[in-house]
Design an enzyme around this catalytic site. Structure first.
Site, PDB file in Angstrom:
ATOM      1  N   ASP A  25       1.933   5.948   8.552  1.00 51.99           N
ATOM      2  CA  ASP A  25       1.669   7.357   8.873  1.00 51.99           C
ATOM      3  C   ASP A  25       0.880   7.618  10.162  1.00 51.99           C
ATOM      4  O   ASP A  25       0.482   8.753  10.418  1.00 51.99           O
ATOM      5  CB  ASP A  25       1.042   8.078   7.670  1.00 51.99           C
ATOM      6  CG  ASP A  25      -0.190   7.387   7.118  1.00 51.99           C
ATOM      7  OD1 ASP A  25      -0.573   6.338   7.638  1.00 51.99           O
ATOM      8  OD2 ASP A  25      -0.768   7.918   6.143  1.00 51.99           O
ATOM      9  N   CYS A  30      -3.773  10.344   5.550  1.00 45.73           N
ATOM     10  CA  CYS A  30      -4.389   9.271   4.752  1.00 45.73           C
ATOM     11  C   CYS A  30      -5.309   9.834   3.670  1.00 45.73           C
ATOM     12  O   CYS A  30      -5.389   9.297   2.563  1.00 45.73           O
ATOM     13  CB  CYS A  30      -5.253   8.373   5.633  1.00 45.73           C
ATOM     14  SG  CYS A  30      -4.446   7.678   7.058  1.00 45.73           S
ATOM     15  N   ASP A  36       0.881  -1.160   0.000  1.00 43.23           N
ATOM     16  CA  ASP A  36       0.000   0.000   0.000  1.00 43.23           C
ATOM     17  C   ASP A  36       0.924   1.217   0.000  1.00 43.23           C
ATOM     18  O   ASP A  36       1.949   1.233   0.699  1.00 43.23           O
ATOM     19  CB  ASP A  36      -0.876   0.038   1.260  1.00 43.23           C
ATOM     20  CG  ASP A  36      -2.084  -0.905   1.180  1.00 43.23           C
ATOM     21  OD1 ASP A  36      -2.141  -1.734   0.249  1.00 43.23           O
ATOM     22  OD2 ASP A  36      -2.960  -0.804   2.065  1.00 43.23           O
TER      23      ASP A  36
HETATM   24  O1  DAV Z   1      -2.864   3.176  13.864  1.00 44.29           O
HETATM   25  O2  DAV Z   1      -4.595   2.230  12.982  1.00 44.29           O
HETATM   26  C1  DAV Z   1      -3.806   3.782  10.684  1.00 44.29           C
HETATM   27  C2  DAV Z   1      -3.269   4.109   9.317  1.00 44.29           C
HETATM   28  C3  DAV Z   1      -4.348   4.406   8.379  1.00 44.29           C
HETATM   29  N1  DAV Z   1      -3.851   4.691   7.045  1.00 44.29           N
HETATM   30  C4  DAV Z   1      -3.487   2.783  12.877  1.00 44.29           C
HETATM   31  C5  DAV Z   1      -2.886   2.986  11.526  1.00 44.29           C
END
Ligand code: DAV
Length: 374
Positions: A251, A355, A200
């Site tokens: 991220d 995101c 990803d």
């Molecule tokens: O901490 O759930 C979330 C990343 C979403 N792109 C987490 C990672």
């Protein structure tokens, strides 16, 4: 539409150079995807989303879209060009010769799909079946960038087969428990195997000549090999973060905020041996502030650590979710101008402010921030 004075430029080498042009996602038609191996491994075992599949309730879509639109306004008022994807009807069964899925996912988090490295935008392989066709929502934009910037490079990473051989059967068990998950993830025993390259885009952290890539549920080592061969002038580093039972996307875990400084999730610290390259080059890694919330909003895939999922506008200005008081305070103390952006209604659709965006253009060029390699 870009006028002659403001032609489309695709160019972004890192997470902090001055932002000029970005894509922000849309929540329309988003679905809670049906069970499939890699997604099941990510959705927390006690999540209310287990067993709830299909289109998300319309009022939640509208609330998310209104916060996404507000985020667009904030950036546009600062002179940043913002483009939006073209959502498709995600609530539709899809398949390839190898598998079928009852629905797709959505296009709120473009960061997961589009990887911009310099003048190139790559459509990531993705690792969930329900996200296989997500690139389609971005094609109108990518095609226009390709036409408008004669130097833009457009790539699609090898489409994966995503057969059952891509996923470890041990993760299909409904009740693994957090303790075992922590042991497995610390041992780098993730749900995805090394059958074929899988990544990803949100697992890739861009710092000029160096790309730090999280090895976890959504990205494997074969993908890093692919990325290294694809970008022979870059250095691709595998990183992993013990302490995360559901490791996807770098991220909300490890975020560079300006040259020389990263914030790291204190529950998911970068291991000592992987810190060496930062130490050798005078980079500081500090703990990110504690999230302001003890749980994510309802029907959310992500953890409370979306608090650190920030969008950097330039190395002195940062967008932080408006209720994340601790994270805003930390940036304030680091000397940043903090732009609060209300965004919790959008979290369930695929993440936070980082995101929900994908870089098209940041000023600057490819610098070497890590001249002393380990
Ligand atoms: O901490 O759930 C979330 C990343 C979403 N792109 C987490 C990672």
């Amino acid at each position: 539409m870009p006028g002659k004075s403001n032609p489309t430029v695709v160019n972004s080498w890192n997470e902090w150079d001055p932002l000029k042009h970005i894509i922000i996602g849309k929540a329309d038609h988003s679905c809670i995807a049906w069970p499939e191996p890699a997604l099941d491994a990510k959705v927390p075992e006690d999540s209310a989303m287990k067993g709830m599949n299909g289109p998300r309730p319309l009022e939640t879509v509208e609330k998310a879209n209104s916060q996404l639109d507000h985020f667009v306004d904030i950036l546009e008022k600062r002179g940043i060009r913002v483009d939006r994807p073209t959502p498709i009807q995600w609530n539709r069964a899809i398949g390839t010769p190898d598998w079928q899925a009852n629905s797709m996912f959505g296009c709120m988090p473009p960061r997961d799909v589009l990887l911009t490295v310099g003048k190139e935008i790559i459509e990531a392989t993705m690792s969930y079946r329900c996200r296989w066709f997500e690139y389609l929502a971005y094609r109108p934009l990518i095609e226009s960038y390709f036409m408008e910037d004669p130097k833009m490079r457009w790539e699609a990473a090898p489409k994966p087969r995503l057969t059952d051989r891509d996923y470890r059967r041990d993760y299909l068990n409904e009740k693994i428990g957090v303790e075992k998950r922590l042991k497995w993830t610390a041992e780098k025993y993730f749900v995805t195997t090394e059958e074929e390259p899988l990544f990803d885009a949100a697992d890739v952290c861009r710092m000029g000549k160096d790309l730090f890539v999280q090895h976890g549920f959504t990205t494997n080592l074969k993908a890093m090999d692919w990325l290294q061969r694809h970008f022979p002038d870059h250095r691709v580093h595998a990183v992993n973060f013990p302490g995360d039972p559901y490791p996807i996307h770098i991220d909300a875990t490890f975020v560079p905020v300006r040259p020389g400084l990263c914030i790291n999730n204190p529950n998911r610290r970068l291991p000592d041996d992987q810190r060496k390259i930062f130490e050798k080059n005078g980079w500081e890694i500090i703990d990110a502030a504690q999230p302001a919330h003890t749980s994510p909003p309802p029907l959310c895939y992500s953890s409370v650590w979306l608090s650190m999922n920030v969008l950097i506008i330039d190395s002195k200005t940062v967008c932080v979710e408006a209720s994340e008081v601790n994270q805003m305070e930390q940036f304030d103390q680091l000397g940043f101008e903090v732009i609060p952006v209300p965004f919790r209604d959008a979290y369930p659709f695929g993440g936070g402010l980082h995101c929900a965006t994908a870089d098209v253009y940041r000023e600057g060029s490819c610098e070497d921030y890590f001249p002393k390699q380990v």
